[in-house]
Design a protein around this motif. Structure first.
Motif, PDB file in Angstrom:
ATOM      1  N   HIS A   1       1.155   4.354  -2.823  1.00  0.00           N
ATOM      2  CA  HIS A   1       0.905   5.562  -2.742  1.00  0.00           C
ATOM      3  C   HIS A   1       2.317   6.517  -3.271  1.00  0.00           C
ATOM      4  O   HIS A   1       2.075   7.365  -3.985  1.00  0.00           O
ATOM      5  CB  HIS A   1       1.211   5.807  -0.805  1.00  0.00           C
TER       6      HIS A   1
ATOM      7  N   GLN B   1      -3.180   2.912  11.135  1.00  0.00           N
ATOM      8  CA  GLN B   1      -2.144   4.005  10.619  1.00  0.00           C
ATOM      9  C   GLN B   1      -0.943   3.624  11.452  1.00  0.00           C
ATOM     10  O   GLN B   1       0.118   3.719  10.979  1.00  0.00           O
ATOM     11  CB  GLN B   1      -2.539   5.201  11.167  1.00  0.00           C
TER      12      GLN B   1
ATOM     13  N   THR C   1      -2.824  10.419   4.469  1.00  0.00           N
ATOM     14  CA  THR C   1      -3.788  10.073   3.596  1.00  0.00           C
ATOM     15  C   THR C   1      -4.455   9.004   3.856  1.00  0.00           C
ATOM     16  O   THR C   1      -5.604   8.729   3.670  1.00  0.00           O
ATOM     17  CB  THR C   1      -2.806   9.445   2.172  1.00  0.00           C
ATOM     18  N   LEU C   2      -4.019   8.023   4.788  1.00  0.00           N
ATOM     19  CA  LEU C   2      -4.698   6.829   5.690  1.00  0.00           C
ATOM     20  C   LEU C   2      -5.709   7.440   6.306  1.00  0.00           C
ATOM     21  O   LEU C   2      -6.780   6.847   6.360  1.00  0.00           O
ATOM     22  CB  LEU C   2      -3.592   6.094   6.148  1.00  0.00           C
ATOM     23  N   SER C   3      -5.216   8.590   7.155  1.00  0.00           N
ATOM     24  CA  SER C   3      -6.384   9.227   7.814  1.00  0.00           C
ATOM     25  C   SER C   3      -7.619   9.665   7.188  1.00  0.00           C
ATOM     26  O   SER C   3      -8.729   9.291   7.501  1.00  0.00           O
ATOM     27  CB  SER C   3      -5.637  10.384   8.768  1.00  0.00           C
ATOM     28  N   HIS C   4      -7.306  10.343   6.039  1.00  0.00           N
ATOM     29  CA  HIS C   4      -8.475  10.894   5.179  1.00  0.00           C
ATOM     30  C   HIS C   4      -9.053   9.591   4.506  1.00  0.00           C
ATOM     31  O   HIS C   4     -10.366   9.903   4.394  1.00  0.00           O
ATOM     32  CB  HIS C   4      -7.778  11.794   4.350  1.00  0.00           C
ATOM     33  N   ASP C   5      -8.550   8.632   4.312  1.00  0.00           N
ATOM     34  CA  ASP C   5      -9.207   7.383   3.877  1.00  0.00           C
ATOM     35  C   ASP C   5     -10.257   6.931   4.711  1.00  0.00           C
ATOM     36  O   ASP C   5     -10.807   5.798   4.383  1.00  0.00           O
ATOM     37  CB  ASP C   5      -8.160   6.384   2.816  1.00  0.00           C
ATOM     38  N   GLY C   6     -10.121   7.082   5.776  1.00  0.00           N
ATOM     39  CA  GLY C   6     -10.905   6.737   6.980  1.00  0.00           C
ATOM     40  C   GLY C   6     -10.264   5.584   7.896  1.00  0.00           C
ATOM     41  O   GLY C   6     -10.942   4.467   8.716  1.00  0.00           O
ATOM     42  N   LEU C   7      -9.193   5.144   7.721  1.00  0.00           N
ATOM     43  CA  LEU C   7      -8.481   4.136   8.320  1.00  0.00           C
ATOM     44  C   LEU C   7      -8.250   4.450   9.637  1.00  0.00           C
ATOM     45  O   LEU C   7      -8.054   5.509  10.160  1.00  0.00           O
ATOM     46  CB  LEU C   7      -7.177   3.735   7.606  1.00  0.00           C
TER      47      LEU C   7
ATOM     48  N   TYR D   1       1.891  10.433   3.684  1.00  0.00           N
ATOM     49  CA  TYR D   1       1.152   9.122   3.708  1.00  0.00           C
ATOM     50  C   TYR D   1       0.494   8.771   4.683  1.00  0.00           C
ATOM     51  O   TYR D   1      -0.931   8.204   4.738  1.00  0.00           O
ATOM     52  CB  TYR D   1       2.369   8.014   3.424  1.00  0.00           C
TER      53      TYR D   1
ATOM     54  N   ARG E   1       0.849  -1.350  -0.031  1.00  0.00           N
ATOM     55  CA  ARG E   1       0.087   0.094  -0.012  1.00  0.00           C
ATOM     56  C   ARG E   1       0.935   1.163   0.158  1.00  0.00           C
ATOM     57  O   ARG E   1       0.654   2.263  -0.670  1.00  0.00           O
ATOM     58  CB  ARG E   1      -0.871  -0.130   1.260  1.00  0.00           C
TER      59      ARG E   1
ATOM     60  N   GLU F   1       1.916   6.691  -7.087  1.00  0.00           N
ATOM     61  CA  GLU F   1       0.849   7.633  -7.239  1.00  0.00           C
ATOM     62  C   GLU F   1       1.414   9.235  -7.097  1.00  0.00           C
ATOM     63  O   GLU F   1       0.893  10.127  -8.298  1.00  0.00           O
ATOM     64  CB  GLU F   1      -0.309   7.458  -6.182  1.00  0.00           C
TER      65      GLU F   1
END
Length: 297
Positions: free
Chosen positions: A40, A73, A62-68, A59, A36, A43
């Motif tokens: 990233h 995290q 990004t994981l936090s914004h993706d709702g993980l 990074y 993963r 990308e």
């Protein structure tokens, strides 16, 4: 992902598998997290040697914004940190860009357990003398008696079980062997299974202790299904998993007065802080006993 990242990842996974001796499931978890991370970077069009602290922090954002979750995290950061630590040791990277980063704060969740009555009902659920019931009874007793992980239970060899002396010696995480006593009830259940069932089912060359009617070793999924089936039969309505027997093993020992170091050794925990989480549960038990029985509780 770049060829450089792929090659470095392959070498790291091999290092985890061979040199550190981590379990298949742990290695696969590291691989997923790092794949993963590699996706990233691709990308963002960032090469491996361009990764710095800001890139790793980005990074995590990004994981936090993706709702993980915070736990996911934190695990992702741990995987990245281990990866770069390896590359630094191999002199393939000048420094670890994740070394000084702090992961999200975690509220440590107390493990769910079965109380003593629920454990007893679960252990007694496989009734009768049918071969599968005899095997299932032995497996449940062994798991609770020794606090085994599911993988340790299904991977037990015959040579790992010493019924004469009353102990089992599983391989745990990191391919570390430990010795755990088993009580008379588990011993009797395993003796019955080894005498009455395994000789009829196991292939002559098989070393697995617990086998299916086809002679193959039990799988994690099969045992998981068995636990759920017997929990229903025992009238246990709370969510159930094999690992709850391990949690219950630890908590019941501490509640009964066992010392923390002994429980750590029996569980195979490398760090005593992992074992200490069970003291919160047994502490609740002690407080309840005080409230119930102390004249001024």
């Amino acid at each position: 992902m770049s060829a450089a990242f792929d090659g470095a990842l392959d070498d790291y996974i091999q290092h985890l598998r061979v040199e550190r001796g981590l379990s298949k499931h742990t290695v696969e978890a590291y691989a997923r997290d790092l794949l993963r991370f590699g996706a990233h970077l691709a990308e963002q069009n960032v090469s491996l040697d361009q990764v710095d602290e800001a890139r790793v922090a980005g990074y995590l954002v990004t994981l936090s914004h993706d709702g993980l979750s915070a736990r996911t995290q934190a695990r992702a950061l741990s995987a990245v940190r281990g990866f770069f630590r390896f590359l630094v040791q191999e002199r393939r990277q000048p420094c670890d860009p994740a070394e000084l980063l702090e992961g999200p704060r975690l509220l440590r969740k107390l493990p769910d357990i079965l109380n003593r009555d629920e454990v007893l009902r679960l252990l007694e659920a496989p009734t009768g003398s049918k071969p599968n019931r005899v095997r299932d009874r032995a497996m449940l007793h062994m798991m609770y008696a020794a606090g085994l992980r599911v993988s340790e239970l299904i991977e037990l060899d015959l040579t790992d079980v010493n019924l004469e002396e009353g102990f089992v010696s599983p391989f745990g995480k990191g391919n570390k062997r430990r010795i755990v006593p088993i009580g008379s009830h588990a011993r009797a259940a395993v003796v019955e299974y080894l005498a009455e069932v395994r000789p009829k089912w196991a292939h002559p060359a098989s070393r697995a202790c617990f086998v299916t009617s086809r002679g193959k070793a039990m799988t994690r999924q099969s045992f998981w299904s068995l636990v759920k089936k017997y929990a229903r039969a025992a009238g246990i309505t709370k969510p159930i998993s094999p690992h709850k027997l391990r949690h219950s093993f630890a908590t019941h020992l501490l509640a009964g007065g066992a010392d923390l170091r002994s429980v750590q050794t029996m569980l195979g925990h490398a760090d005593i802080s992992t074992t200490q989480i069970y003291t919160h549960i047994s502490g609740d038990h002690l407080r309840e006993m005080h409230r119930r029985y102390h004249p001024r509780g």
